[in-house]
Enzyme design. Sequence first.
Site, PDB file in Angstrom:
ATOM      1  N   LEU A  39       0.849  -1.186   0.000  1.00 50.02           N
ATOM      2  CA  LEU A  39       0.000   0.000   0.000  1.00 50.02           C
ATOM      3  C   LEU A  39       0.886   1.238   0.000  1.00 50.02           C
ATOM      4  O   LEU A  39       1.893   1.289   0.713  1.00 50.02           O
ATOM      5  CB  LEU A  39      -0.900   0.030   1.244  1.00 50.02           C
ATOM      6  N   ASP A  40       0.504   2.247  -0.793  1.00 52.43           N
ATOM      7  CA  ASP A  40       1.223   3.517  -0.774  1.00 52.43           C
ATOM      8  C   ASP A  40       1.155   4.122   0.629  1.00 52.43           C
ATOM      9  O   ASP A  40       0.193   3.885   1.373  1.00 52.43           O
ATOM     10  CB  ASP A  40       0.617   4.492  -1.776  1.00 52.43           C
ATOM     11  N   PRO A  41       2.153   4.927   1.011  1.00 52.56           N
ATOM     12  CA  PRO A  41       2.160   5.515   2.361  1.00 52.56           C
ATOM     13  C   PRO A  41       0.885   6.269   2.724  1.00 52.56           C
ATOM     14  O   PRO A  41       0.421   6.193   3.870  1.00 52.56           O
ATOM     15  CB  PRO A  41       3.366   6.454   2.315  1.00 52.56           C
ATOM     16  N   VAL A  43      -2.123   5.682   1.732  1.00 54.77           N
ATOM     17  CA  VAL A  43      -3.300   4.815   1.731  1.00 54.77           C
ATOM     18  C   VAL A  43      -3.433   4.105   3.076  1.00 54.77           C
ATOM     19  O   VAL A  43      -2.442   3.658   3.661  1.00 54.77           O
ATOM     20  CB  VAL A  43      -3.224   3.787   0.589  1.00 54.77           C
TER      21      VAL A  43
END
Length: 308
Positions: A39-41, A43
């Site tokens: 997951l992107d930071p 998100v």
Amino acid sequence: MTTDGFLNLNKPAGMTSHDCVGRVRRLLKLKRVGHGGTLDPAVTGVLPIALGKATRLLQYLQHNKAYRGTIRFGLTTATDDLEGEIIHSRPVPELSLEKVQAALPKFLGKIEQFPPSFSAVQVGGKRLYELARKGETVSVAARNVEVFRLEILDWRSGDFPELDLSIACGAGTYIRAIARDLGAVLNAGGTLACLTRTESSGFSIDQSLSFEKLERQLQEDKFCPILPSAVLGHLGAIVLSPEYTKRWFQGQRLPIPEMPIGSQEESSNPIPQAPYLLQVYDRDGKFLGIGQVANSETSTILSPQIVF
């Protein structure tokens, strides 16, 4: 307390998936910890974490995912979300919900999608985000992905309208790319304003644990990892006799009936065409690992893939 299993972590904003793995490793005092799906930071939401021997099972988890996200129109950014530099900003008060509804079906089903420039996709052995940070522009082929559901949750009109969506999709789907491409189709520009993953690999956000809750459970000695059987049910199962259990742990290939015996769950689905994978249990219900079923010239064979 056994620590071989899974943790359904509710990832907070501002941490990378790698950061989360490191914090779990320190909290549980474990060396072997892995995650199932970056997951992107920015998100939040479901980040499946494998603990101990369960790290070997990550490859066998389900691939489908679900999200709740907000798309902001009138903006395009370098990263296709609000974390990146704004490339273009133009008020679009004329954009209506009806126009959005008419465009959404283009993003349902099997679609082609170009990954965001700032993503973990590799080109020539390097991540796209590494190249993008250096100012390098590379050509990336479109990828085939699948979107199963796009449901409108809310709409807020204005100079920079916002759309809340519920999205169910297959592996490799970038929600940032949907936001970007939907904005382009509407000739308005679009970027992802926020995103929460609500389901991943058989885990749902309703049963997830925050770091605060995990720490509290550990302090009260109440933490219990999720058993493999809770998230591997999509594979089907077979129960081995005591003799076959012994041979399983010796790494032997086992002749079995064509019909899996002692299935853990009733199903009206036909037995899949060999080769296929099964969960393996002993008669006490203990999880023994993952086996592959294949046909030989004279019989059906169960071969150990993961011995747990």
